[in-house]
Design an enzyme around this catalytic site. Sequence first.
Site, PDB file in Angstrom:
ATOM      1  N   ASP A 180       9.448  23.687  51.018  1.00 11.13           N
ATOM      2  CA  ASP A 180       9.265  23.610  52.472  1.00 11.13           C
ATOM      3  C   ASP A 180       9.092  22.169  52.915  1.00 11.13           C
ATOM      4  O   ASP A 180       9.704  21.723  53.890  1.00 11.13           O
ATOM      5  CB  ASP A 180       8.042  24.437  52.894  1.00 11.13           C
ATOM      6  N   GLY A 206      10.391  30.599  53.507  1.00 15.34           N
ATOM      7  CA  GLY A 206      11.112  31.707  52.908  1.00 15.34           C
ATOM      8  C   GLY A 206      10.817  33.004  53.639  1.00 15.34           C
ATOM      9  O   GLY A 206       9.744  33.159  54.233  1.00 15.34           O
ATOM     10  N   HIS A 263       7.588  37.198  54.119  1.00 18.24           N
ATOM     11  CA  HIS A 263       6.186  37.080  54.549  1.00 18.24           C
ATOM     12  C   HIS A 263       5.972  37.679  55.935  1.00 18.24           C
ATOM     13  O   HIS A 263       4.971  37.394  56.587  1.00 18.24           O
ATOM     14  CB  HIS A 263       5.769  35.618  54.573  1.00 18.24           C
ATOM     15  N   HIS A 294       3.986  34.160  47.148  1.00 14.82           N
ATOM     16  CA  HIS A 294       5.311  34.422  46.585  1.00 14.82           C
ATOM     17  C   HIS A 294       5.166  35.147  45.266  1.00 14.82           C
ATOM     18  O   HIS A 294       6.049  35.096  44.410  1.00 14.82           O
ATOM     19  CB  HIS A 294       6.067  33.120  46.346  1.00 14.82           C
TER      20      HIS A 294
END
Lengths: 333, 333, 212, 212
Positions: free
Chosen positions: A110, A54, A57, A219
């Site tokens: 993932d 995602g 980051h 997250h």
Amino acid sequence: MKKLINDPKNVVNEAVAGFAAAHADLVRVEFDPVFVVRADAPVSGKVGLVSGGGSGHEPLHAGFVGLGMLDAAVPGAVFTSPTPDPILAATKAVDGGAGVLHIVKNYTGDVLNFETAADLVSADGLEVRSVVIDDDVAVKNSLYTAGRRGVAGTVLVEKIAGAAAERGDTLDAVAAVAEKVIANVRSMGVALTPCVVPHAGEPSFTLADDEIEIGIGIHGEPGRERIKLEPADAIVDRLLASIVEDIPFVAGDTVLLFVNGMGGTPQIELYIVYRRAAEVLAAQGIEVTRSLVGNFTTSLEMQGVSLSVLKLDHELTALWDAPVQTAALRWGR
Amino acid sequence: MKKLINDPKNVVNEAVAGFAAAHADLVRVEFDPVFVVRADAPVSGKVGLVSGGGSGHEPLHAGFVGLGMLDAAVPGAVFTSPTPDPILAATKAVDGGAGVLHIVKNYTGDVLNFETAADLVSADGLEVRSVVIDDDVAVKNSLYTAGRRGVAGTVLVEKIAGAAAERGDTLDAVAAVAEKVIANVRSMGVALTPCVVPHAGEPSFTLADDEIEIGIGIHGEPGRERIKLEPADAIVDRLLASIVEDIPFVAGDTVLLFVNGMGGTPQIELYIVYRRAAEVLAAQGIEVTRSLVGNFTTSLEMQGVSLSVLKLDHELTALWDAPVQTAALRWGR
Amino acid sequence: MSVDVAWVVAWMKRSAQVISEHRVELITLDREIGDGDHGENMDRGFQAVLTKLDDLPAAATPGDVLKLVATTLISTVGGAAGPLYGTAYLKASGAVGAETALDGAALVALLTAARDGIVLRGKAEPGDKTMIDAWTPAVVAAETAQSSGAGETEILAAAAAAAEAGAVATEPLVARKGRASYLGERAIGHRDPGAQSTALLLRAAADVAAGA
Amino acid sequence: MSVDVAWVVAWMKRSAQVISEHRVELITLDREIGDGDHGENMDRGFQAVLTKLDDLPAAATPGDVLKLVATTLISTVGGAAGPLYGTAYLKASGAVGAETALDGAALVALLTAARDGIVLRGKAEPGDKTMIDAWTPAVVAAETAQSSGAGETEILAAAAAAAEAGAVATEPLVARKGRASYLGERAIGHRDPGAQSTALLLRAAADVAAGA
Ligand SMILES: Nc1ncnc2c1ncn2[C@@H]1O[C@H](COP(=O)(O)OP(=O)(O)O)[C@@H](O)[C@H]1O
Ligand SMILES: Nc1ncnc2c1ncn2[C@@H]1O[C@H](COP(=O)(O)OP(=O)(O)O)[C@@H](O)[C@H]1O
Ligand SMILES: [Mg+2]
Ligand SMILES: [Mg+2]
Ligand SMILES: [Mg+2]
Ligand SMILES: [Mg+2]
């Protein structure tokens, strides 16, 4: 929510476009589907390294694309792992004939999306292997969770495996180096403030003015426990105790100490944390011979920090020191 | 106030100690009085470069100490310029016999304290010159203000003057290069959120949930105007218009575009900003040939961004590209 | 409405509509025990499905539509839900084969295959506080209804009601799979977002069949 | 109290005390139109002065004390205020020379030299919304009091009252020097922190002389 963005739906594409424009000497970017590759990809005869996950980051992962580190990064939507299509496309784009390694953080999304991509890649006759990083000691590894999360240790895996690929290691050898880093790195983080996912528009969690979240995920997933704000030294001691007892790290070990900011933490605080962590390790006879301090695996604007400790040997140290030329990490070039 | 600190009084000393521990290969640090010097200082025959100012803007200045950039950095208390003593001590510590250049941001406190230090240094028979950076177009330069402020353009001055010193330029020549950068760089910033000075414990200003401060200073000083939050592109357009019309930058110019985060801004937003800024400059026929994106001149945890544009020629480009080996900027080594 | 390709298409359109309507609700549930993207991810996926449905060949079967939905979700949703729902619709497509009208047995097979696909990929068991806790009761209720002679519409209604009850029943659970598993006891009191989206999707199936 | 070295020492101790008591107030004023450090800087400086006063030689003159204060402030306060106040006390020290007891003329000379030192370094004019707007009325009031035959205590009291009024009078001003000058019209309505600290320091001088 206050952010320097336009339409939340375009956050990832616009950022990737800006990244490509700012770093045209290092990377090339594709938009349909979205991925970022080394400007000179594919590097013939070299094992290709692909990571992704995602967005939110940054600089992970696109900031680590370049000589001596990743060949491609696949950014998903914010905090959402990418779908198999761009992973597949990126894998093909970096295949230099020596196979491709997928570096995956241990999150259900993932793992599943990279798994699907790997199946598709293999079906196309391309050799692909995967390693899964799960360095976060905040989550107890057991049958009763999705397993430990992959957090800031990912940067160390990408750097060191990237150096192994750059020196010409085979796919098996690069995977083995990556697994060795994974086996020897442990991390844990703390959040002082939450982050706001652009499409959500609300903080991912709330913390009172005097509360912090120990064991935060990247997250904004809540962590191990919520406690009252403490002095930096006390917080460092907590994180480090969980990390050190895990492997365990013992007197005589030589380590890399990585103080990672969560995105919104001033650098002055990161160094206050580094100072204490280095002192505590030294007091336990653990020698810090390499260090990294900065915002490298972030959670948008979250304030907080994570500590990672990697046990080093001669090989890992040499691979860490090897040249790297990416937007976010650079030396020897 | 939530910060990863211990006693607010020890913030600077503890951070400097952590910085020294993490970067022992690059720097040495003194504590009484506090300053940071290159590990190999003084470099014989080289002009020494000293900068400094209040802390809270990290990596400015200590993060830029090393080969090809600064010889010493003098951190004051948070947002408070250092006193003459450490400036004097740092100046002596980096004197390699070719004189020392003081790089000063245009704030009354910095100017006065560096002035006093320079007087004392000169009295000791050491050759010292000063340049004063005032790149912030948010402040109208006139008899009725303390003059324009020195902001993120400082990083560019330090890098380029540092390269000139490293190649062996004389003190006059290094000062001339620094003045050339100062004459050709303009900056302007915006804040989305305020910052909190540790000893103050309260935000330096308040902004409603839908307000931003255009023209913010790097100490949380309010800027030109307070407006409603706008999309990133509109904000970039405002900042860039003020910058471009100032020198002015014109079609055919070759520039370095620097997108600087204020400390708490996620990288993804910095690249969204970069994308727009590069597009707008291109549309005006101004060619961006070099770029820098990141948190380099910060205001603690403030969210926001500043844009800097530097007009380049062959000399400045070559000096920008020259090797640099510091904690925060590194290439060619 | 008879349970044929028109029903599948209508089901998917209704799915896109309800997911869009409940986008914020799903985001909020996921913010509480996950990472706040489930509603966004599902909405992005089903909006893509809507677009794809326009290009369906005239001769498409229910299985063709389910397969198109599967590949679209896999390539647009991402996260955990993308591969899981993608596999569900892919297996469902396989289960109905080339049939053009789905009877009760076919519907039970469809739901069972979907659930089994999710378990295959995600390895969750009932009680792990995942979408499986909506799918499994739905499958059981559909089987029970079908074996007691209910028609297609009633079978779907039974499945939808069971899924909704299953989603609610995730609230007191500690999670053992997915992101919420990191929370331990703190997940208690929150509904699983994936179970809730499953309930919405199966309710859409039933409503469309009932002509509602 | 006679205006001798004991008075200067007591003045400085009282200064340290009032600055410490008003630390937060000065920080707040500086947060509003500056960068929020004035109280912290002054407090750090005067605490250092307190320590230094302990080591004063027995034979110290008022000028010696003022010089010690000057160098201590210069090396501990930083910011704009450090060099400005440092220069003020340095010039004041020069103005009183080796005198051991300060009469009215000496006090006026002290205050005038301090003010002139600040102007020399900072180039501020009256009305620029700086500490000068407290110092200049203080100097004028001291002169007036002295030339109309007032004693030392009254001269200091007049200076303190004028400095306080001067500090208040900075509120409606737009700043033309220092950090507040960046604010333009927005500085209006806020008192200048340096003018306020000057008022506190001169009030300390008067109070100590009056034995208060
Ligand atoms: N192993 C699993 N098996 C079944 N369902 C799962 C599993 N892991 C996660 N889920 C479901 O996925 C949902 C979360 O989806 P989403 O938020 O889109 O993905 P992510 O967790 O990657 O952000 C959870 O609410 C849960 O119902
Ligand atoms: N040029 C000047 N002349 C006189 N006084 C000044 C000048 N510039 C600033 N000041 C005074 O200094 C005060 C601010 O001091 P301080 O907050 O300690 O320093 P800084 O502005 O560097 O943070 C202002 O309130 C003002 O009274
Ligand atoms: Mg997600
Ligand atoms: Mg200051
Ligand atoms: Mg989610
Ligand atoms: Mg100040």
